[in-house]
Motif scaffolding. Structure first.
Motif, PDB file in Angstrom:
ATOM      1  N   GLU A 115      -7.695 -36.619 -31.617  1.00  0.00           N
ATOM      2  CA  GLU A 115      -7.094 -35.375 -30.897  1.00  0.00           C
ATOM      3  C   GLU A 115      -5.877 -34.879 -31.523  1.00  0.00           C
ATOM      4  OE1 GLU A 115      -8.107 -37.486 -26.445  1.00  0.00           O
ATOM      5  OE2 GLU A 115      -6.072 -37.428 -27.201  1.00  0.00           O
ATOM      6  N   ALA A 116      -5.063 -35.445 -32.144  1.00  0.00           N
ATOM      7  CA  ALA A 116      -4.008 -34.722 -32.681  1.00  0.00           C
ATOM      8  C   ALA A 116      -4.461 -34.055 -33.889  1.00  0.00           C
ATOM      9  CB  ALA A 116      -3.080 -35.843 -33.378  1.00  0.00           C
ATOM     10  N   TYR A 117      -5.576 -34.568 -34.645  1.00  0.00           N
ATOM     11  CA  TYR A 117      -5.994 -33.868 -35.804  1.00  0.00           C
ATOM     12  C   TYR A 117      -6.847 -32.568 -35.322  1.00  0.00           C
ATOM     13  CZ  TYR A 117      -9.372 -32.777 -39.992  1.00  0.00           C
ATOM     14  OH  TYR A 117     -10.011 -32.227 -40.922  1.00  0.00           O
ATOM     15  N   HIS A 118      -7.501 -32.585 -34.357  1.00  0.00           N
ATOM     16  CA  HIS A 118      -8.322 -31.357 -33.902  1.00  0.00           C
ATOM     17  C   HIS A 118      -7.382 -30.359 -33.347  1.00  0.00           C
ATOM     18  CE1 HIS A 118     -12.046 -33.042 -34.599  1.00  0.00           C
ATOM     19  NE2 HIS A 118     -12.033 -34.243 -33.656  1.00  0.00           N
ATOM     20  N   LYS A 119      -6.146 -30.741 -32.808  1.00  0.00           N
ATOM     21  CA  LYS A 119      -5.195 -29.863 -32.423  1.00  0.00           C
ATOM     22  C   LYS A 119      -4.536 -29.173 -33.653  1.00  0.00           C
ATOM     23  CE  LYS A 119      -4.995 -31.113 -27.480  1.00  0.00           C
ATOM     24  NZ  LYS A 119      -3.946 -31.476 -26.408  1.00  0.00           N
ATOM     25  N   GLU A 120      -4.758 -29.856 -34.760  1.00  0.00           N
ATOM     26  CA  GLU A 120      -3.938 -29.559 -36.004  1.00  0.00           C
ATOM     27  C   GLU A 120      -2.349 -29.820 -35.931  1.00  0.00           C
ATOM     28  OE1 GLU A 120      -4.561 -25.196 -36.385  1.00  0.00           O
ATOM     29  OE2 GLU A 120      -6.717 -25.470 -36.882  1.00  0.00           O
ATOM     30  N   LEU A 121      -2.015 -30.827 -35.216  1.00  0.00           N
ATOM     31  CA  LEU A 121      -0.823 -31.470 -35.299  1.00  0.00           C
ATOM     32  C   LEU A 121      -0.617 -32.120 -36.533  1.00  0.00           C
ATOM     33  CD1 LEU A 121      -0.213 -32.463 -31.638  1.00  0.00           C
ATOM     34  CD2 LEU A 121       0.457 -30.279 -32.563  1.00  0.00           C
ATOM     35  N   ILE A 122      -1.460 -32.799 -37.135  1.00  0.00           N
ATOM     36  CA  ILE A 122      -1.513 -33.613 -38.406  1.00  0.00           C
ATOM     37  C   ILE A 122      -2.447 -32.979 -39.418  1.00  0.00           C
ATOM     38  CG2 ILE A 122      -0.653 -35.677 -37.199  1.00  0.00           C
ATOM     39  CD1 ILE A 122      -3.371 -36.785 -37.193  1.00  0.00           C
ATOM     40  N   ASP A 123      -2.230 -33.146 -40.672  1.00  0.00           N
ATOM     41  CA  ASP A 123      -3.287 -32.871 -41.700  1.00  0.00           C
ATOM     42  C   ASP A 123      -4.334 -33.884 -41.929  1.00  0.00           C
ATOM     43  OD1 ASP A 123      -1.926 -34.705 -43.068  1.00  0.00           O
ATOM     44  OD2 ASP A 123      -0.942 -33.250 -44.370  1.00  0.00           O
ATOM     45  N   TYR A 124      -5.467 -33.597 -42.888  1.00  0.00           N
ATOM     46  CA  TYR A 124      -6.381 -34.677 -43.173  1.00  0.00           C
ATOM     47  C   TYR A 124      -6.153 -35.771 -43.690  1.00  0.00           C
ATOM     48  CZ  TYR A 124     -10.887 -36.146 -44.802  1.00  0.00           C
ATOM     49  OH  TYR A 124     -12.045 -37.243 -45.029  1.00  0.00           O
ATOM     50  N   ASP A 125      -4.950 -35.629 -44.625  1.00  0.00           N
ATOM     51  CA  ASP A 125      -4.578 -36.849 -45.401  1.00  0.00           C
ATOM     52  C   ASP A 125      -3.883 -37.883 -44.347  1.00  0.00           C
ATOM     53  OD1 ASP A 125      -5.515 -35.991 -47.606  1.00  0.00           O
ATOM     54  OD2 ASP A 125      -3.708 -35.028 -48.158  1.00  0.00           O
ATOM     55  N   THR A 126      -3.163 -37.352 -43.471  1.00  0.00           N
ATOM     56  CA  THR A 126      -2.394 -38.085 -42.318  1.00  0.00           C
ATOM     57  C   THR A 126      -3.581 -38.521 -41.230  1.00  0.00           C
ATOM     58  OG1 THR A 126      -0.544 -36.610 -42.487  1.00  0.00           O
ATOM     59  CG2 THR A 126      -0.611 -38.106 -40.826  1.00  0.00           C
ATOM     60  N   PHE A 127      -4.472 -37.935 -41.325  1.00  0.00           N
ATOM     61  CA  PHE A 127      -5.550 -38.286 -40.266  1.00  0.00           C
ATOM     62  C   PHE A 127      -6.399 -39.678 -40.933  1.00  0.00           C
ATOM     63  CE2 PHE A 127     -10.209 -38.138 -39.702  1.00  0.00           C
ATOM     64  CZ  PHE A 127     -10.172 -38.585 -38.245  1.00  0.00           C
ATOM     65  N   LEU A 128      -6.565 -39.604 -42.223  1.00  0.00           N
ATOM     66  CA  LEU A 128      -7.033 -40.618 -42.711  1.00  0.00           C
ATOM     67  C   LEU A 128      -6.201 -41.886 -42.853  1.00  0.00           C
ATOM     68  CD1 LEU A 128      -8.977 -38.974 -45.861  1.00  0.00           C
ATOM     69  CD2 LEU A 128      -9.952 -39.608 -43.717  1.00  0.00           C
ATOM     70  N   SER A 129      -4.992 -41.618 -43.136  1.00  0.00           N
ATOM     71  CA  SER A 129      -3.809 -42.848 -43.133  1.00  0.00           C
ATOM     72  C   SER A 129      -3.705 -43.555 -41.867  1.00  0.00           C
ATOM     73  CB  SER A 129      -2.662 -42.236 -43.687  1.00  0.00           C
ATOM     74  OG  SER A 129      -1.646 -43.418 -43.683  1.00  0.00           O
ATOM     75  N   LEU A 130      -3.475 -42.675 -40.868  1.00  0.00           N
ATOM     76  CA  LEU A 130      -3.473 -43.147 -39.319  1.00  0.00           C
ATOM     77  C   LEU A 130      -4.786 -43.758 -38.831  1.00  0.00           C
ATOM     78  CD1 LEU A 130      -1.305 -40.350 -37.809  1.00  0.00           C
ATOM     79  CD2 LEU A 130      -0.381 -42.782 -38.757  1.00  0.00           C
ATOM     80  N   SER A 131      -6.166 -43.338 -39.289  1.00  0.00           N
ATOM     81  CA  SER A 131      -7.192 -43.751 -39.028  1.00  0.00           C
ATOM     82  C   SER A 131      -7.436 -45.005 -39.621  1.00  0.00           C
ATOM     83  CB  SER A 131      -8.363 -42.941 -39.078  1.00  0.00           C
ATOM     84  OG  SER A 131      -8.255 -41.714 -38.417  1.00  0.00           O
ATOM     85  N   GLU A 132      -6.939 -45.386 -40.812  1.00  0.00           N
ATOM     86  CA  GLU A 132      -6.986 -46.377 -41.516  1.00  0.00           C
ATOM     87  C   GLU A 132      -6.174 -47.710 -40.911  1.00  0.00           C
ATOM     88  OE1 GLU A 132      -6.182 -48.489 -45.961  1.00  0.00           O
ATOM     89  OE2 GLU A 132      -5.836 -46.346 -45.552  1.00  0.00           O
ATOM     90  N   GLN A 133      -5.127 -47.047 -40.136  1.00  0.00           N
ATOM     91  CA  GLN A 133      -4.191 -48.038 -39.325  1.00  0.00           C
ATOM     92  C   GLN A 133      -4.654 -48.287 -38.128  1.00  0.00           C
ATOM     93  OE1 GLN A 133      -0.082 -46.666 -39.101  1.00  0.00           O
ATOM     94  NE2 GLN A 133      -0.389 -45.805 -41.099  1.00  0.00           N
ATOM     95  N   GLU A 134      -5.437 -47.426 -37.361  1.00  0.00           N
ATOM     96  CA  GLU A 134      -6.085 -47.546 -36.204  1.00  0.00           C
ATOM     97  C   GLU A 134      -7.465 -48.119 -36.144  1.00  0.00           C
ATOM     98  OE1 GLU A 134      -5.968 -44.953 -32.170  1.00  0.00           O
ATOM     99  OE2 GLU A 134      -6.622 -44.045 -33.830  1.00  0.00           O
ATOM    100  N   CYS A 135      -8.078 -47.845 -37.066  1.00  0.00           N
ATOM    101  CA  CYS A 135      -9.320 -48.509 -37.254  1.00  0.00           C
ATOM    102  C   CYS A 135     -10.308 -48.199 -36.196  1.00  0.00           C
ATOM    103  CB  CYS A 135      -9.405 -50.050 -37.601  1.00  0.00           C
ATOM    104  SG  CYS A 135     -11.156 -50.658 -38.125  1.00  0.00           S
ATOM    105  N   GLU A 136     -10.936 -46.798 -36.303  1.00  0.00           N
ATOM    106  CA  GLU A 136     -11.886 -46.729 -35.479  1.00  0.00           C
ATOM    107  C   GLU A 136     -13.136 -47.350 -35.853  1.00  0.00           C
ATOM    108  OE1 GLU A 136     -11.518 -42.381 -35.569  1.00  0.00           O
ATOM    109  OE2 GLU A 136      -9.923 -42.552 -33.915  1.00  0.00           O
TER     110      GLU A 136
END
Length: 1726
Positions: free
Chosen positions: A1632-1653
């Motif tokens: 949701e934060a990535y779609h609202k452009e609150l974070i960039d793509y690299d941050t999205f990948l980093s946080l997704s790796e931590q969250e593990c969807e």
């Protein structure tokens, strides 16, 4: 230079101007220049500019002073307005304590308005000053106008706020009044209900007379209850206009959107809301400003005082409906009681008749009475049947029983009638016929009576859908009845009785037929009229606003006219309806008064007809009003559109003309002048359109106001219709056309202002350009003149060159003679210099010796003076250096700016004068050579006498020629300077800069030198000052002790004297009494002797009048607690008796004597003055609080007790003082001053704001000046000291006497008798009364003060973050009583306990770091992450677990650190610091935002202060590393103790005990698994050197048992990452934060790796085949890897990168999803 923007800048400019002015007046260079100029003819030329500079300097200084004064005045006014604004913005208009703050706010509002009136007068005076400065064309007029505009804006805004406050006060007062009236009404209804329930009770045994009386009383009670009906209806209507206050409180959560209404216009940036507009409340967590979604869906922050939450208020409506329902219920109870009593009365009458009939015999009946007897029975039985319907007293069985009794009575009656004696003259046949006829007549009579009963029965025709059918049925019944009446007419046997009945029945039947027919017609008319009205009302409520389209307005107006025409055509329905109602009322009035009428039903019909008529008329009025408003709007809108269109077209045209003028180019002055004239014409035209634009703006406002009024009318009609019909009308929030109109007007005005600004700026630019070109033309003319002068000078110089050559020959001859004379002079000067040196050395030696002696004698005396002088010099030097540095920097900036501007002019001028400069340089070189030769000749000539006279003559001629040449050159240079002043200014600036730089260096050197000197003298001074301070402190301490002892000695002497005088007084009194008794005894003895001598004679006693000594009552004054009190006042309040007062007045007793007897009432027994502790001695309450011997709460209570009993005590010096004096002397903290001032008012008296009288605590409590708890606590302190303190008399009174004098009321009297525990015991921290606390105090023998004993410091050991008491360890089951005994006996030490409880008190056995198998080394998690051995998410999890377990651990050095210390040592990075600080609060505790108390990690999870999943991981780490951490006590505890303390519960234990995926929050980097912290810890190893637990990282070069594919078959991560929206504070997922452009793509990948969807799983089919699938665990979406490869979504390279680990699972999954989405989009597009 530009004028300053603020007071500080202006002050700096004034200082600079003063220095510049001084430099102009006193500069040595200027003086020298003036001296030179005096010798020249040019004095008159150059003197004028210099005096002009002085005048300009004076003028600028005055202007700066004026500017400074006016800016300061305006700034003070702005600050005053801002302070008032801030006070009003932070006020809470919620529903809490509304009855308390409304009167206070009304009073403060009145004061504010008075202050505004006074301030307005001051602002008018200020406005006059400003107008005067602007009228005099002050150079800084723009600055003054800007400040004044700001003040005017703030003032207007404050006035708007006052209007909002007025609305709030009115609405809140109505709110408070409504709920007060509603609650009072409810209480009154409760009382009425209770009266009816208790008073009107009856049963079958109640006598008939009592029942009749009850019925009358019940009818009277109904009248009294009906009085509440109007109040209930009034509250119901009023409840719909009550605003909402509860949603204003942030803690009040609403499930629906809260609508707010603007009380005034408010603009923010380009967004705004107008008065009356509505919006949606989004966030009111801030008290002063709310986030609101305004018209058009724009979010903005609006001050809460400008917003009102309009009706409807569910609370008020609910309470009003509750009262209405309660009233209806009471009326229902009344109706039921009325039916019960009526049925009992009918039953008793019926029973009475039945018993009478059953008791009759043949002999008792008379023929003329039998009819009345049976008719009475039948009448009463019919009444019983009627009244028993709905009665609670009679069930169906009892009714059947009564019916049986009635039938039995009838049978008995028939038997008696048949058995009546017959007449002898009638035959048996006649008798039988008579009996038959009589039976028929009786049956007929019964039928007639039933018919009559049916006609006379209360006829009810309902107003429902079947009302017409019911009327038809009634008509049919009446026709049948009429038919029966016709049949009855045949029976004329009993003419005397039946004919009358027949006539009545026929007339009633005819009237009922007519009435019902009229009612039938009326109902049909009502139905048709209501259908018409509903249709029109629905069409009128369709529109909620108007339109800006004129055609649409015209269409809607035509529609309204058509609706009005249709309404007029159907007006016959209304006429017919009113006519039918009038006919029905007329027919109903003709019915006999003895019969029941349908008055109630007709009244309802009348109300309905009236309602229909009102609705009909409202529709007509609404249509007419709308048509008129629309016609007016159409005219206004058409006028606005035409005028705005014309202005808009003109603005576009003017803008094009302006653009054309600005793009034009010109090369000469004539073109510029023509261009300037064109611009002037255009600018004048633009300025002339200002009124037209203002007219358009006024038209827009008028049109918008008209639209708003129209919308308000529509909303009022809809709301009234909704209230009348009780039907909700759906409304939609539309953007008002008024907003569009106002926006168009504002846009037009902004475009005009922009155009006017551009035109004005360009006009000024052209004027400046024309002026510069004219000056340039003048300069060129002067340059040509100079060139001509140069040519003439060249010719003159050529003539002088020959003379110079001859002079050079003569001079060369003299050089030899001069050199010889020069050598002789040099030798003589050398001898003179040597002698002078020797003399000076001797003199200096002598002077040094004498000065040293003098300095040694005066050194001690000068030391202090020199030090002060050095300080002063240093300060002056620093100030001078600072000011010079600031001036230098300002000058550098100013001159640098001027240099930049002049460089361009210099370039242009240098081209023009380049040739002239070369010529001037050549001439200057010749002049310099001439000057050199002149100086040499002058030196030679000065030493020669006769020989040089001739040469001197020639030299004088040369000098005269040189002077003439110099004068010409000066004139030439002056002309050049006038032409090339830019170049000279540049050179002057450079020289000035170099000079200032040298001055700066010199000042810096002087400053360094003075700094060194100052440092030396400062050290000497500090040494002396330290010694003096020590001496002063010792002296002051000794002086205080001496004064204390002296005061103590004086007090004891005074007490001794007082005691001595008291005893002396008593002795004298006793002696006087003895003497009086002796005199009386002598007199009695004489009288006795006389009586014995003359027993029969009368003795005449003569009494001598004695002179009575009286004392002036004004001198009989006693010292009270805080003020003087007279003896008469003490007598009036009962402290002294009248006899004592008489003794005082007669001088028999002194004031001191009586004062000793009433010391308790005058001064009390003494208050708790402070605390005493061992060698530290006495200390004040505040000092004890500072040393943590008293809690803040307990200290404040004790200080309040002191203030409430008279004074604040300083126990060190045994002094009493007021709160202000104690605050200034530091005896109490300034933070406690306000609370202590309130407590002090308990002794000095609270001042009544209305009467000015002094109030006691009890009286102030009634006025809510303080709360009851505080009042009770202060009263208890007063009572413990001596009694209730009367603030007027300033004496202590007994509690009973205080009650009699209304100082306290009955509630406080009873509360004080209970001796509540209002204070805290400093040792146990338990509640205790003040008297019990005084019993625990020590009485100091010397002063008699009460002092608390300081609590003993408990034995403690070092915990995780602080000291832990041994008692706490016992309570936590970590120590036993045996251990405590050993500790007290010395067998155990604190160190032994710390070693024994190491895991509970100090570090933990959490995972400390990483063991790298490949390199055989221990390392921190952060270092492992930087080396690429750990991922960022895994590192953060393990570091958070460390921080939550107690400490950050350095596994290399085996050191435990806090997070801050670890960050400073580089064990963690800055990117982790904030998160680790948050995790560390699991050890130090979280702060509850509501209570401010420290709470544990689990409690923080419950209060949503920390995300639950995150908190569970930290709890798991704590348990796995030794136990739950108690943040309050700073040590670990077992789980069972955590249960008891609320740090844990069963549900959390189940969550942590469950080893599913949801609780596996830690990642094993070796196996790629998610584990619990305990499971991960079991896979760790122990470092043999340090004993720390380390997580091993396997050497990837060695073969492992598992392969890469198998490791990816499990979930790589299980962690929830929460991102908080900075604007709304709402938590959201990573995607949701990535779609609202609150974070960039690299941050999205980093946080997704931590969250593990994502998860890779292997699916095995029924045939045994397996396929690898990537699954999104949140949505359940699956992607087959092989299928994606076959379809070309991924390529083989990406798959190999994923298998090798180059691509992570989130990156690989995102590649699949993005390519799939892209392919789908492409397919749709094709």
């Amino acid at each position: 230079s530009p004028w300053g923007d603020d007071a500080a800048t202006i002050e700096q400019q004034i200082l600079s101007q003063n220095k510049l002015h001084s430099s102009i007046q006193r500069s040595h260079e200027v003086d020298h220049a003036r001296d030179e100029l005096v010798r020249t003819i040019e004095l008159t030329i150059t003197g004028a500019p210099w005096s002009g500079n002085i005048k300009m300097s004076f003028a600028r200084t005055g202007q700066l002073r004026e500017l400074q004064n006016i800016i300061e005045e305006i700034s003070r006014a702005i600050m005053w307005v801002n302070e008032r604004e801030e006070e009003e913005l932070v006020f809470n208009w919620g529903d809490k304590n509304i009855d308390v703050y409304i009167p206070k706010k009304q009073e403060s509002y009145s004061k504010l308005m008075s202050a505004l009136e006074e301030k307005e007068k001051e602002l008018n005076k200020l406005k006059q000053k400003v107008d005067g400065l602007l009228k005099n064309n002050h150079p800084a007029s723009d600055k003054i106008e800007a400040y004044m505009d700001t003040l005017q804006t703030q003032w207007s805004w404050l006035l708007q706020i006052t209007k909002c406050i007025h609305v709030h006060l009115k609405e809140n007062a109505a709110y408070s009044q409504f709920f007060k009236e509603a609650n009072e009404t409810y209480s009154k209804l409760q009382k009425d209900h209770e009266i009816i329930r208790k008073k009107f009770t009856c049963d079958k045994g109640t006598p008939l007379e009592n029942l009749t009386e009850l019925l009358k009383n019940l009818e009277r009670e109904k009248e009294r209850v009906m009085e509440n009906k109007r109040q209930v209806k009034h509250l119901v209507n009023k409840s719909k206009s009550i605003v909402r206050l509860r949603p204003r409180n942030p803690e009040e959560k609403s499930s629906t959107a809260v609508i707010v209404q603007a009380l005034c216009d408010f603009k923010q940036d380009q967004k705004g809301i107008l008065k009356g507009d509505e919006g949606i409340l989004k966030d009111n967590s801030q008290r002063s400003k709310w986030q609101v979604t305004g018209p058009g869906g724009l979010d903005m922050l609006i001050p809460s005082v400008c917003l009102l939450i309009p009706p409807l208020n569910p609370l008020s409506i609910g309470l009003a409906n509750k009262n209405e329902q309660y009233y209806e219920a009471i009326m229902g109870i009344w109706n039921q009681l009325y039916i019960n009593i009526k049925s009992l009365i009918s039953w008793q009458y019926c029973v009475k008749d039945i018993n009478h009939i059953n008791s009759l015999t043949l002999t008792m009946m008379r023929p003329e009475e039998y009819r009345n007897i049976i008719k009475s029975l039948e009448t009463h039985y019919q009444e019983f049947l009627r009244n028993s319907h709905g009665s609670e007293m009679f069930g169906e069985d009892e009714k059947k029983k009564m019916e049986g009794q009635y039938s039995g009575a009838q049978s008995h009656y028939d038997t008696l009638v048949i058995g009546l004696p017959t007449y002898s003259d009638i035959s048996t046949q006649g008798s039988n016929m008579s009996l038959t006829l009589l039976s028929d007549l009786q049956a007929l009579r019964r039928r007639l009576e039933l018919a009559e009963s049916g006609l006379s029965h209360h006829l009810h025709v309902s107003l429902g859908e079947n009302s017409v059918q019911e009327c038809s049925q009634h008509l049919l019944q009446l026709e049948v009845c009429n038919f029966c009446c016709g049949v009855v007419c045949c029976f004329t046997v009993e003419r005397s009785c039946l004919l009358k009945w027949f006539c009545n029945v026929v007339s009633v039947c005819m009237c009922s037929l007519g009435r019902l027919s009229y009612l039938q017609n009326l109902l049909q008319s009502l139905i048709q009229a209501e259908d018409v009205i509903k249709v029109l009302e629905a069409r009128l409520t369709e529109k909620e606003t108007t339109s800006l389209d004129l055609n649409e307005l015209e269409r809607y107006r035509a529609t309204l006219k058509q609706m009005k025409s249709d309404l007029e055509h159907k007006r016959d329905l209304l006429t017919a309806m009113e006519s039918d109602l009038a006919n029905a009322v007329h027919v109903n009035s003709q019915i006999s008064a003895s019969l029941h009428k349908c008055d109630v039903d007709l009244s309802k019909y009348s109300e309905l007809v009236t309602q229909m008529s009102d609705r009909w008329r409202r529709i007509q009025t609404q249509i007419d009003s709308r048509v008129w408003d629309l016609e007016k709007q159409e005219k206004q809108l058409r006028h606005f559109q035409q005028s705005s269109g014309v202005v808009d077209q003109w603005i576009d045209n003017a803008r094009q003309r302006q653009d054309t003028l600005q793009t034009a180019k010109f090369s000469n002055i004539q073109a510029v002048m023509e261009h300037l004239n064109q611009q002037k014409v255009l600018h004048s035209e633009i300025k002339g359109k200002k009124e037209k634009v203002e007219d358009v703006q006024k038209d827009a406002d008028t049109c918008a106001a008209s639209i708003k009024d129209y919308e308000l009318q529509l909303a009022s009609y809809s709301a009234g219709l909704e209230t009348l019909l009780n039907i909700p009308i759906k409304r939609t929030m539309l953007q008002s056309p008024a907003t569009v109109v106002r926006q168009e007007g504002a846009d037009l005005q902004s475009r005009y202002i922009e155009l006017l600004t551009r035109s004005s700026d360009y006009y000024k630019f052209l004027g400046e350009m024309l002026k510069n070109m004219e000056e340039l033309k003048i300069r060129n003319t002067k340059i040509e003149m100079l060139e001509e002068e140069l040519r003439r000078l060249k010719e003159d110089i050529g003539g002088h060159s020959q003379k110079n050559r001859s002079l050079e020959d003569a001079l060369s001859r003299y050089k030899l003679e001069l050199s010889q004379s020069k050598e002789q002079l040099i030798s003589m000067e050398e001898v003179k210099r040597t002698t002078a040196v020797q003399v000076s050395v001797a003199r200096e030696s002598l002077d040094n010796t004498s000065s040293q002696l003098t300095e040694l004698n005066d050194k001690l005396a000068r030391l202090t003076y020199q030090l002060d002088e050095e300080k002063r010099k240093k300060r002056l030097a620093e100030e001078r250096y600072t000011s010079q540095q600031e001036e230098y920097e300002a000058a550098v900036r100013r001159r640098q700016k001027e240099l930049d501007e002049l460089n361009w002019s210099k370039i242009d001028l240098e081209k023009a004068v380049k040739d002239k400069e070369r010529e001037l340089e050549r001439l200057r070189m010749q002049l310099e050579e001439e000057a050199t030769r002149r100086r040499g000749a002058e030196q030679e000539i000065s030493k020669t006498s006769m020989i040089v006279q001739k040469s001197q003559t020639h030299y004088t001629e040369i000098l005269s020629d040189r002077d003439a040449l110099l004068i010409k050159l000066k004139q030439l240079e002056q002309d050049k300077s006038h032409q090339g002043h830019y170049k000279e200014e540049l050179n002057r600036i450079k020289v000035s800069l170099e000079t200032e730089l040298r001055n700066k260096q010199r000042l810096q050197e002087e400053r360094d030198k003075m700094q060194k000197d100052f440092t030396y003298w400062k050290s000497q001074y500090e040494l002396k000052e330290t010694q003096m301070r020590q001496s002063d402190s010792d002296k002051g301490k000794m002086e205080r002790e001496r004064l204390s002892l002296k005061s103590e000695l004086e007090r004891m002497i005074v007490e001794l004297r007082t005691v001595e005088e008291r005893y002396k007084g008593r002795l004298q009194s006793s002696e006087r009494e003895v003497s009086d008794l002796a005199l009386k005894r002598d007199a009695l003895e004489k009288e006795l002797r006389r009586r014995q001598q003359r027993p029969d004679s009368m003795s005449i006693q003569t009494q001598t009048d004695e002179k009575v000594v009286t004392v002036d009552p004004s001198k009989l004054v006693f010292d009270g607690v805080r003020r003087k009190v007279t003896a008469h006042q003490l007598c009036d309040c009962g402290i002294i008796s009248k006899a004592t007062l008489e003794h005082l007045l007669k001088g028999k007793r002194t004031v001191e004597d009586v004062a000793n007897d009433i010391q308790l009432s005058l001064k009390g027994t003494g208050v708790i003055a402070g605390m005493v502790r061992g060698p530290q001695g006495r200390m004040s309450i505040t000092e004890a609080k500072t040393k943590n011997l008293l809690s803040k709460e307990s200290a404040l209570m004790l200080l309040e007790a002191q203030a409430a009993t008279g004074h604040i005590m300083d126990p060190k010096f045994n002094e009493k003082m007021s709160v202000d004096a104690a605050s200034s002397r530091g005896v109490v903290d300034t933070d406690d001053r306000d609370a202590l001032m309130t407590a002090e008012a308990a002794s000095a008296g609270f001042k009544d704001p209305y009467t000015g009288k002094l109030l006691s605590i009890g009286q102030a409590l009634k006025l809510k000046r303080l709360d009851k708890e505080t009042a009770l606590r202060l009263l208890q302190a007063q009572e413990s000291v001596g009694g209730i303190l009367d603030p007027v008399l300033s004496v202590f009174l007994p509690k009973d006497l205080a009650l009699d004098r209304n100082l306290i009321d009955e509630d406080l009297y009873r509360a004080l008798n209970k001796k509540p525990a209002c204070y805290l015991d400093p040792v146990t921290e338990k509640k205790i009364s003040y008297s019990d606390l005084m019993l625990k105090c020590r009485i100091e023998p010397a002063s008699g003060m009460l002092l608390l004993s300081a609590p003993e410091k408990p034995m403690t050991v070092q915990g995780l973050r602080g000291e832990v008491s041994v008692t706490e360890l016992i309570n936590s089951n970590l120590l036993s009583e045996t251990d405590v005994q050993k500790l007290n006996q010395g067998k155990l030490s604190s160190k032994d306990i710390e070693d024994k409880l190491k895991n509970y008190l100090h570090g933990s056995n959490c995972i400390a770091g990483i063991y790298d198998e490949a390199n055989n080394r221990a390392m921190t998690f952060y270092q492992a992450m930087k080396d690429g051995l750990l991922r960022q998410g895994t590192t953060l999890e393990l570091l958070e677990a460390q921080a939550a377990s107690g400490f950050m651990i350095d596994p290399v050095n085996n050191v435990c650190l806090t997070v801050d210390e670890a960050w400073k040592r580089g064990l963690v990075g800055k990117e982790f610091k904030d998160k680790l600080m948050s995790a560390e609060r699991a050890v130090t505790g979280y702060k509850d935002p509501h209570t401010g108390k420290t709470i544990s990690l689990f409690q923080a999870i419950e209060k949503d202060l920390i995300e639950k999943g995150h908190g569970i991981r930290l709890l798991e780490a704590q348990i796995a590393s030794g136990g739950i951490i108690d943040p309050k006590e700073s040590h670990r505890i077992d789980v069972d103790i955590a249960y008891k303390r609320g740090y844990f519960d069963e549900e959390m234990n189940e969550i942590l005990s469950y080893e599913g995926d949801d609780t596996k929050g830690f990642f094993d980097p070796n196996t790629q698994e998610n584990l619990t912290y305990l499971q991960l810890k079991e896979r760790c190893i122990t470092d043999p050197k340090t004993g720390l637990v380390l997580l091993p990282l396997r050497d990837k070069t060695k073969p492992q048992q598992t392969v890469q594919q198998s490791s990816q078959n499990t979930i790589l991560r299980k962690r929830r990452v929460v991102i908080v929206d900075p604007d709304t504070g709402i938590e959201m997922t990573v995607r949701e934060a990535y779609h609202k452009e609150l974070i960039d793509y690299d941050t999205f990948l980093s946080l997704s790796e931590q969250e593990c969807e994502w998860e890779e799983i292997t699916i095995t089919a029924s045939d045994g085949s397996a396929r690898l699938v990537v699954v999104d665990r949140k949505t359940g979406t699956q992607y087959d890897i092989q299928d994606s490869l076959d379809r070309g979504i991924i390529d083989q390279t990406s798959l190999e990168q994923y298998r090798s680990g180059t691509l992570t699972l989130p990156q690989f999954a995102d590649l699949i999803t993005s390519n799939t989405s892209l392919r789908s989009t492409t397919g749709v597009g094709n």
